[in-house]
Each structure stands twice: as C-alpha cells, then as structure tokens.
Design an enzyme around this catalytic site. Structure first.
Site, mmCIF file in Angstrom:
data_model
loop_
_atom_site.group_PDB
_atom_site.id
_atom_site.type_symbol
_atom_site.label_atom_id
_atom_site.label_comp_id
_atom_site.label_asym_id
_atom_site.label_seq_id
_atom_site.Cartn_x
_atom_site.Cartn_y
_atom_site.Cartn_z
ATOM 1 N N CYS A 1 0.872 -1.166 0.000
ATOM 2 C CA CYS A 1 0.000 0.000 0.000
ATOM 3 C C CYS A 1 0.917 1.226 0.000
ATOM 4 C CB CYS A 1 -0.910 -0.011 1.217
ATOM 5 S SG CYS A 1 -2.326 1.070 1.025
ATOM 6 N N CYS B 1 -5.168 0.683 -3.361
ATOM 7 C CA CYS B 1 -4.701 2.051 -3.151
ATOM 8 C C CYS B 1 -4.028 2.629 -4.391
ATOM 9 C CB CYS B 1 -3.727 2.092 -1.973
ATOM 10 S SG CYS B 1 -2.382 0.914 -2.132
ATOM 11 N N CYS C 1 3.217 -3.029 -8.153
ATOM 12 C CA CYS C 1 4.452 -3.773 -7.905
ATOM 13 C C CYS C 1 5.131 -4.029 -9.240
ATOM 14 C CB CYS C 1 4.144 -5.142 -7.300
ATOM 15 S SG CYS C 1 3.472 -5.098 -5.662
#
Length: 144
Positions: free
Chosen positions: A15, A89, A93
């Site tokens: 996040c 959010c 990645c």
C-alpha cells in the site's frame, strides 16, 4: 498456487504509505498462519508511522502492531515473494513471471477513527483467511 517446492509461501502486502491496510494484513497473516507463511509489507511512499487508528483497531483483537514501521517497496521484496497483494490504493508492484498478483479493494483508513477502521480490519481478516486456505492450509498431510 501450488506449494510443492517444500519452501513456505511468501506474501507481500503493498500500500502506498504502508501505514494502515498493508500493516493490518501483514499482522493478520502472521497471527493466523504463524510460521507457515513468510510475510512482508511495504509501500512506494512509506509514511512516518503506522496509522494510530489501525494500531488501536488491531489491539482490540489482541494483535500489537505498535512497533511496526512503514517500509519502502523494493524490487527484491517483490522478487522474493510468491504472492503480491496491493490494497486497492493504486500502488503497483514490479511484475515478474511466476508471481501471483492480487488487488484487494479496501477503504483507506487514513484520517479515520477507530470506528471507521474496524470494518476494514474485519474485511482484511476475511481476505487473509481465504488466502491462507489457498496457500497454507492448517492441516498439511503428515509425512514421516
């Protein structure tokens, strides 16, 4: 996701600030799965501290995250994880073959009081329980 390599599965919760949802998810996974799963959490822009309302909400269920510190998301953390979970959010990645990527759509606890964080905490617990059932069931076959 098969866990046939003999090594325990690893999960990375991501996040942006690594201060609320990802910290609660990591704590739930550690609490519920114990040493059956390797747990990490991180964020692309870590906050100064873990959200006090998240700390309070987790304390209500007997899990102490007050000593946790937000951590920076690194490529190595993603490479070392089998499952990478973003928390709704907008954080992303790095993508590597062979990894499983999930996005859990969760409300943001930032700026919220404990009353608003409790349902988020409980939703995360439910999601973590489902994840554990998939990657690290509690009763593996005994091998002698």
């Amino acid at each position: 996701m098969p866990v046939s390599t003999g090594k325990k599965p690893s999960v990375l919760f991501v996040c942006i600030h690594n201060a609320g949802r990802s910290q609660m998810a990591a704590a739930w996974l550690t609490h519920l799965a114990g040493d059956r799963v390797e747990v990490r959490s991180a964020g692309s822009n870590p906050g100064e501290q873990v959200n006090p309302a998240a700390v309070a909400a987790m304390a209500e269920v007997g899990i102490d995250i007050s000593a946790e510190v937000p951590k920076i998301l690194t490529v190595d953390a993603v490479k070392e994880s089998d499952v990478c979970i973003t928390m709704g959010c907008g954080d992303t990645c790095p993508v590597f073959p062979g990894k499983r990527y999930l996005d859990w759509k969760l409300d943001d606890p930032a700026g919220q009081g404990v009353d608003a964080v409790r349902p988020i905490r409980d939703e995360i617990k439910t999601l973590v329980e489902g994840l554990i059932a998939e990657i690290a069931p509690s009763k593996p076959e005994a091998t002698a």
